[in-house]
Scaffold this active site. Sequence first.
Site, PDB file in Angstrom:
ATOM      1  N   ASN A  85       1.503  -3.506  -0.115  1.00  0.00           N
ATOM      2  CA  ASN A  85       2.483  -2.555   0.652  1.00  0.00           C
ATOM      3  C   ASN A  85       2.782  -1.313   0.076  1.00  0.00           C
ATOM      4  OD1 ASN A  85       2.553  -4.662   2.487  1.00  0.00           O
ATOM      5  ND2 ASN A  85       4.139  -5.759   1.167  1.00  0.00           N
ATOM      6  N   GLN A  92       7.049  -1.737   1.546  1.00  0.00           N
ATOM      7  CA  GLN A  92       7.363  -1.811  -0.079  1.00  0.00           C
ATOM      8  C   GLN A  92       8.731  -1.847  -0.034  1.00  0.00           C
ATOM      9  OE1 GLN A  92       5.392   1.471  -2.083  1.00  0.00           O
ATOM     10  NE2 GLN A  92       5.933   0.458  -4.154  1.00  0.00           N
ATOM     11  N   HIS A  98       2.151  -2.786  -6.839  1.00  0.00           N
ATOM     12  CA  HIS A  98       1.829  -4.150  -7.197  1.00  0.00           C
ATOM     13  C   HIS A  98       0.930  -4.707  -6.142  1.00  0.00           C
ATOM     14  CE1 HIS A  98       5.661  -3.857  -4.851  1.00  0.00           C
ATOM     15  NE2 HIS A  98       5.359  -5.001  -4.334  1.00  0.00           N
ATOM     16  N   HIS A 100      -0.303  -7.676  -3.685  1.00  0.00           N
ATOM     17  CA  HIS A 100       0.171  -9.328  -3.508  1.00  0.00           C
ATOM     18  C   HIS A 100      -1.084  -9.993  -3.261  1.00  0.00           C
ATOM     19  CE1 HIS A 100       4.329  -8.795  -2.027  1.00  0.00           C
ATOM     20  NE2 HIS A 100       3.945  -7.333  -1.949  1.00  0.00           N
TER      21      HIS A 100
HETATM   22  P1  5GP Z   1       6.982  -5.248  -1.726  1.00  0.00           P
HETATM   23  O1  5GP Z   1       7.987  -5.698  -0.529  1.00  0.00           O
HETATM   24  O2  5GP Z   1       7.469  -4.145  -2.491  1.00  0.00           O
HETATM   25  O3  5GP Z   1       5.488  -5.108  -1.161  1.00  0.00           O
HETATM   26  O4  5GP Z   1       6.950  -6.689  -2.756  1.00  0.00           O
HETATM   27  C1  5GP Z   1       7.871  -6.941  -3.658  1.00  0.00           C
HETATM   28  C2  5GP Z   1       7.924  -8.399  -3.577  1.00  0.00           C
HETATM   29  O5  5GP Z   1       8.478  -8.631  -5.095  1.00  0.00           O
HETATM   30  C3  5GP Z   1       8.562  -9.174  -2.820  1.00  0.00           C
HETATM   31  O6  5GP Z   1       7.583 -10.223  -2.394  1.00  0.00           O
HETATM   32  C4  5GP Z   1       9.556 -10.022  -3.574  1.00  0.00           C
HETATM   33  O7  5GP Z   1       9.782 -11.342  -2.960  1.00  0.00           O
HETATM   34  C5  5GP Z   1       9.400 -10.138  -4.950  1.00  0.00           C
HETATM   35  N1  5GP Z   1      10.463  -9.898  -5.756  1.00  0.00           N
HETATM   36  C6  5GP Z   1      11.529  -9.198  -5.722  1.00  0.00           C
HETATM   37  N2  5GP Z   1      12.482  -9.327  -6.648  1.00  0.00           N
HETATM   38  C7  5GP Z   1      11.631 -10.294  -7.371  1.00  0.00           C
HETATM   39  C8  5GP Z   1      12.058 -10.906  -8.785  1.00  0.00           C
HETATM   40  O8  5GP Z   1      13.249 -10.486  -9.466  1.00  0.00           O
HETATM   41  N3  5GP Z   1      11.168 -11.782  -9.371  1.00  0.00           N
HETATM   42  C9  5GP Z   1       9.845 -11.906  -8.840  1.00  0.00           C
HETATM   43  N4  5GP Z   1       9.168 -12.837  -9.089  1.00  0.00           N
HETATM   44  N5  5GP Z   1       9.727 -11.463  -7.718  1.00  0.00           N
HETATM   45  C10 5GP Z   1      10.400 -10.477  -6.850  1.00  0.00           C
END
Ligand code: 5GP
Length: 112
Positions: A85, A92, A98, A100
Site C-alpha cells: 500500500n 497506507q 512494508h 504485506h
Molecule cells: P498499511 O495500512 O500501512 O498498508 O499497513 C499497516 C499495517 O500495520 C496494518 O495492517 C495494521 O494492522 C498494522 N499495524 C499497525 N500497528 C501495528 C502494531 O503496533 N503492531 C503490528 N504488529 N502491526 C500493526
Amino acid sequence: MSCLFCKIVDGSIPSTAVYQDDQCYAFADIHPQAPVHVLIAPREHIVSLADTNPDDCALLGHLLWAAAEIARAKGLPKGYRVVVNTGPDGGQTVDHLHVHLLGGRPLTWPPG
Ligand code: 5GP
Ligand code: ZN
C-alpha cells in the site's frame, strides 16, 4: 524517532517475529486480514515505495524474496498475495515501507 515500525524493528515496541535478517524484519500483523498476514519491513526507514530510488532496487528485491521465503516456510501451496500500500489513495496507514504477505484463504480481486 517516532516511527512505529522503526520501533518495532528495533524491538522497543514488541511484535511477533516471523523472519529477520540484516536488511529486513518480518512480523505478524496486529489486525490480521487472513490466516497468514505478515508485514515485511526494511530495517532502514523509508517512508513508502514512492520514496525509493535506484539505490533501493536490491533492497526492494530482497523484501519480495523475503515474502516468498516466508510463504514457503508457512506452506501456502494454493498461493498468496503480496501488497505494498502506497500513500493515502493506496491505503497506507504506517509511513514506513512494508510489504504485506496475505494467505491461507481465497482473496478476492479487485481490491476495494
Ligand atoms: P498499511 O495500512 O500501512 O498498508 O499497513 C499497516 C499495517 O500495520 C496494518 O495492517 C495494521 O494492522 C498494522 N499495524 C499497525 N500497528 C501495528 C502494531 O503496533 N503492531 C503490528 N504488529 N502491526 C500493526
Ligand atoms: Zn520507520
